[in-house]
Scaffold this motif. Structure first.
Motif, PDB file in Angstrom:
ATOM      1  N   UNK A  80     -29.356 -20.273   4.652  1.00 52.01           N
ATOM      2  CA  UNK A  80     -29.130 -20.006   3.231  1.00 52.01           C
ATOM      3  C   UNK A  80     -29.078 -18.505   2.960  1.00 52.01           C
ATOM      4  N   UNK A  81     -29.953 -17.737   3.613  1.00 56.30           N
ATOM      5  CA  UNK A  81     -29.959 -16.284   3.425  1.00 56.30           C
ATOM      6  C   UNK A  81     -28.632 -15.689   3.879  1.00 56.30           C
ATOM      7  N   UNK A  82     -28.156 -16.108   5.055  1.00 55.77           N
ATOM      8  CA  UNK A  82     -26.881 -15.594   5.553  1.00 55.77           C
ATOM      9  C   UNK A  82     -25.741 -15.948   4.602  1.00 55.77           C
ATOM     10  N   UNK A  83     -25.734 -17.194   4.114  1.00 53.14           N
ATOM     11  CA  UNK A  83     -24.672 -17.620   3.204  1.00 53.14           C
ATOM     12  C   UNK A  83     -24.743 -16.867   1.881  1.00 53.14           C
ATOM     13  N   UNK A  84     -25.954 -16.583   1.409  1.00 53.26           N
ATOM     14  CA  UNK A  84     -26.101 -15.837   0.152  1.00 53.26           C
ATOM     15  C   UNK A  84     -25.610 -14.401   0.312  1.00 53.26           C
ATOM     16  N   UNK A  85     -25.903 -13.782   1.435  1.00 55.41           N
ATOM     17  CA  UNK A  85     -25.382 -12.429   1.677  1.00 55.41           C
ATOM     18  C   UNK A  85     -23.855 -12.436   1.674  1.00 55.41           C
ATOM     19  N   UNK A  86     -23.280 -13.422   2.344  1.00 54.65           N
ATOM     20  CA  UNK A  86     -21.819 -13.527   2.388  1.00 54.65           C
ATOM     21  C   UNK A  86     -21.259 -13.733   0.984  1.00 54.65           C
ATOM     22  N   UNK A  87     -21.893 -14.611   0.213  1.00 59.04           N
ATOM     23  CA  UNK A  87     -21.423 -14.893  -1.145  1.00 59.04           C
ATOM     24  C   UNK A  87     -21.545 -13.664  -2.037  1.00 59.04           C
TER      25      UNK A  87
END
Length: 318
Positions: A80-87
């Motif tokens: 989730x952290x990685x996806x939030x950074x990408x978003x």
């Protein structure tokens, strides 16, 4: 074809509106504050911004995992952290300020086979964060004396409207086949399952408070960088009003309403519209740099193949 054109128009007017607001503000205060906001940034400020972004990103990712779990599309916190950074990175470079979140919802949905639920999880997670942020703004504006208090009735009206709609939706919806009735039942069930369940809502509120505190700290950091030395008690209400405006999906990659609201709020506080504009520009630049890890996540996702999701045992995208 008509549906595509309508969708394109809805997307265009949002970022065009943000661009118009930004152009009007620059016309009023000049381009000097823009350059001042960029020149004020140094390594110390940017490093502090990166640290604050790490806190807010983890808080937002945790909130997402809580909501997604209740909707049956659970994911791990690291993912989730990685996806939030990408978003967040995509939000800072694409019009509208929400396309990155749509992207993370779609990617998560493909990995779980439940795209609809995954997109709704992202939507409710963002909604919860904006609602808590607005409630904090109402409380701060009501407690602390501030020239930004004229915004209080609007915030109270918005929160009250959301509360009324929630009460209406949580009531028993007629069992009809109309699309609006089915949609109302989905919204009602999502609110009950994802936001109001006892094992979830305290964490959602706490994560939202932590994230908001990080955003406020980043804006205060930007204000200090451009030379605004007003007390934190003076900047706190201004920062919350600016952040609520920045959350509106009517912007150009995050720019527009944030700068306009900052110019108005700082001018009302006697700090000067130019100082508000410079602070907002510095804030936007700090956020842009702080979310650069999302570029690495995006690049890694293009190079790697799907791996099993440890939560569901299904393919997951980096």
């Amino acid at each position: 074809m008509r549906a595509v054109l309508r969708s394109s128009w809805r997307s265009s007017w949002r970022w065009l509106g943000g661009a118009l607001v930004l152009a009007l503000v620059v016309r009023e205060v000049g381009s000097g504050p823009v350059l001042e906001g960029l020149r004020a940034l140094d390594v110390r400020v940017l490093v502090a911004g990166v640290a604050l972004a790490l806190v807010t990103t983890i808080a937002s990712a945790w909130r997402w995992t809580l909501v997604a779990r209740e909707l049956g599309v659970a994911l791990t916190l690291p993912r989730a952290v990685a996806a939030c950074y990408r978003a967040q990175h995509l939000n800072t470079i694409l019009p509208g300020g929400v396309l990155g979140d749509v992207h993370r919802g779609v990617v998560h949905g493909r990995s779980t086979g439940e795209t609809g639920r995954a997109l709704r999880a992202v939507g409710w997670e963002r909604f919860a964060g904006q609602l808590v942020q607005a409630l904090l703004a109402v409380v701060v504006l009501a407690v602390l004396p501030s020239p930004a208090r004229p915004a209080l009735p609007w915030l109270v009206a918005a929160v009250a409207l959301v509360a009324v709609l929630a009460v209406v939706l949580l009531r028993r919806t007629p069992d009809r086949d109309a699309w609006w009735s089915r949609a109302a039942r989905v919204v009602r069930d999502d609110v009950r399952l994802a936001l109001l369940v006892r094992r979830s809502w305290p964490g959602v509120v706490l994560a939202s408070v932590v994230a908001t505190a990080g955003y406020v700290a980043t804006l205060v950091l930007a204000a200090r960088a451009v030379g605004v030395d007003a007390p934190v008690a003076t900047l706190l209400p201004l920062a919350l009003v600016v952040l609520v405006a920045a959350g509106l999906p009517l912007n150009l990659a995050g720019w527009g309403p944030r700068e306009g609201t900052a110019a108005w709020a700082f001018a009302a506080a006697g700090l000067g519209a130019s100082a508000g504009m410079a602070t907002a520009v510095a804030y936007g630049a700090i956020v842009l740099v702080a979310n650069l890890p999302g570029l690495a996540v995006l690049a890694a996702g293009r190079r790697t193949t799907p791996a099993p999701d440890p939560v569901r045992g299904e393919p997951a995208h980096a």
